[in-house]
Motif scaffolding. Structure first.
Motif, short mmCIF file in Angstrom:
data_model
loop_
_atom_site.label_atom_id
_atom_site.label_comp_id
_atom_site.label_asym_id
_atom_site.label_seq_id
_atom_site.Cartn_x
_atom_site.Cartn_y
_atom_site.Cartn_z
N SER A 7 1.67 63.27 0.67
CA SER A 7 1.52 63.67 1.99
C SER A 7 0.74 62.78 2.86
CB SER A 7 1.25 65.26 1.96
OG SER A 7 0.05 65.47 1.53
N GLN A 8 -0.05 61.93 2.42
CA GLN A 8 -0.96 61.26 3.27
C GLN A 8 -0.37 60.21 3.83
OE1 GLN A 8 -3.77 59.84 0.42
NE2 GLN A 8 -5.37 61.48 0.78
N VAL A 9 -1.29 59.77 5.14
CA VAL A 9 -0.94 58.97 5.86
C VAL A 9 -2.26 58.26 6.12
CG1 VAL A 9 -0.01 57.89 8.10
CG2 VAL A 9 1.19 59.53 7.13
N VAL A 10 -2.45 56.90 6.05
CA VAL A 10 -4.01 56.44 6.21
C VAL A 10 -3.83 55.26 7.34
CG1 VAL A 10 -6.11 55.24 5.31
CG2 VAL A 10 -4.64 57.01 3.85
N ALA A 11 -4.71 55.34 8.22
CA ALA A 11 -4.80 54.24 8.98
C ALA A 11 -5.74 53.48 9.28
CB ALA A 11 -4.46 54.84 10.70
N ALA A 12 -5.77 52.43 9.55
CA ALA A 12 -6.94 51.32 9.67
C ALA A 12 -6.90 50.29 10.69
CB ALA A 12 -7.11 50.48 8.11
N ARG A 13 -7.86 49.70 11.15
CA ARG A 13 -7.99 48.87 12.36
C ARG A 13 -8.81 47.66 11.87
NH1 ARG A 13 -9.31 51.96 17.78
NH2 ARG A 13 -7.24 52.20 17.65
N ALA A 14 -8.36 46.57 12.31
CA ALA A 14 -9.18 45.20 12.00
C ALA A 14 -9.12 44.74 13.43
CB ALA A 14 -8.56 44.58 10.95
N PRO A 15 -10.01 43.66 13.88
CA PRO A 15 -10.16 42.97 14.94
C PRO A 15 -9.67 41.27 14.88
CG PRO A 15 -12.36 42.99 13.94
CD PRO A 15 -11.24 43.55 13.01
N GLY A 16 -9.37 40.96 15.94
CA GLY A 16 -9.06 39.64 16.02
C GLY A 16 -10.27 38.99 16.22
N LYS A 17 -10.17 37.65 16.39
CA LYS A 17 -11.53 36.58 16.21
C LYS A 17 -11.30 35.74 17.24
CE LYS A 17 -9.63 33.13 13.85
NZ LYS A 17 -9.54 31.49 14.39
#
Length: 311
Positions: A7-17
């Motif tokens: 039932s999980q949804v996981v979100a992650a964020r990463a930057p450009g460079k």
């Protein structure tokens, strides 16, 4: 997979460079190059949502044109998820939904950010419990820029760019990025650079076997001095990118005439990064470039590396 996991949804964020400095060593027998670079993570982010699934898939949304981005097993985010599954013995899959805000094939590490965020999201979704150091080691197997997307901030990269050491940075830097309509292939830009060096071997200094970052770059970021950084930014790849997309020269000239402290091709290009003295100056640069039909985005750096987010 447990009922709770399903039932999980996981979100992650990463930057450009952006590469503040990039020195490319001589081509080696295996066709690769050692580099010395100063990375800075900027506030253009890739958001990855990871859903439980039996197999591996990826889809895209956002303001960036993703028509050229593969969605099969050659996609870097899919490769990251599969690598983590193999490493940890996880037997399921994942459905990835990626909101893209970093230009595709633009020299800003958007695909690498996708991979970094995917590693973090899948580790949390699957409960595989790897440390950040474990993830950085896995990231290095996926590409030179992926470890930095996990680490973020400002860092020096050596070897293929994946051996990182943090760089002390004071304050923030303001950037305007001029986006090109068509991307460039990083391997193709490296090949053109090698051809350029061979063709002009009698006129230019030979490439270093052990490239180094200019100490003035380190001094500038340590002091938080944008003008000093502008004077010392450099990218060996720029000459090749300009040959492949000659119109970039006029973009750089226009941005600098419009008040940018300096303009430089970011990484392998073709995105052009303009360093501004402050936000007001950045807005003036954007207005001038936009009036000439050039799409722009504004960002700040440095920012943190990949992290989990809640929505």
């Amino acid at each position: 997979m447990s009922a709770e996991q399903s039932s999980q949804v996981v979100a992650a964020r990463a930057p450009g460079k952006v590469n503040l400095f990039l020195s490319v060593g001589a081509v080696m027998e295996d066709g690769y190059h050692d580099v010395a670079t100063a990375y800075q993570a900027v506030s253009l982010y890739e958001d990855v949502h990871a859903y439980p699934a039996d197999d591996f898939s990826v889809s895209f949304s956002g303001r960036i044109n993703t028509s050229t981005v593969p969605t099969d097993g050659s996609n870097l985010a899919i490769k990251a998820a599969r690598l983590l599954a193999r490493k940890t013995g996880y037997r399921g899959g994942v459905r990835l939904e990626i909101e893209k805000n970093v230009p595709v094939a633009g020299g800003m590490g958007g695909g690498s950010a996708d991979a970094a965020a995917t590693l973090l999201a899948c580790d949390a979704l699957w409960g595989t419990g790897l440390t950040r150091e474990d993830l950085v080691r896995l990231a290095a197997k996926l590409g030179a820029d992926v470890p930095f997307a996990l680490v973020g901030g400002t860092a020096l990269g050596s070897g293929r760019g994946d051996r990182l050491s943090p760089a002390l940075t004071t304050g923030n830097f303001t950037w305007v990025f001029a986006l090109a309509e068509q991307g460039l292939s990083t391997p193709a830009v490296y090949r053109r650079l090698d051809e350029h060096r061979e063709k002009h071997a009698l006129d230019i200094s030979p490439a270093s076997t052990v490239p180094q970052v200019d100490p003035n770059v380190l001094q500038a970021i340590r002091a938080g001095d944008a003008a000093m950084l502008a004077d010392s930014m450099h990218n060996d790849m720029q000459v090749a990118a300009l040959q492949m997309q000659p119109g970039l020269s006029s973009v750089i000239e226009l941005g600098e005439r419009s008040g940018a402290l300096a303009g430089i091709v970011s990484g392998s290009g073709p995105t052009v990064a303009f360093l501004a003295s402050d936000v007001d100056s950045a807005l003036e640069i954007q207005v001038s470039l936009s009036a000439n039909g050039i799409r722009t985005v504004r960002a700040q750096g440095p920012v943190s590396g990949a992290r989990l987010i809640t929505e």
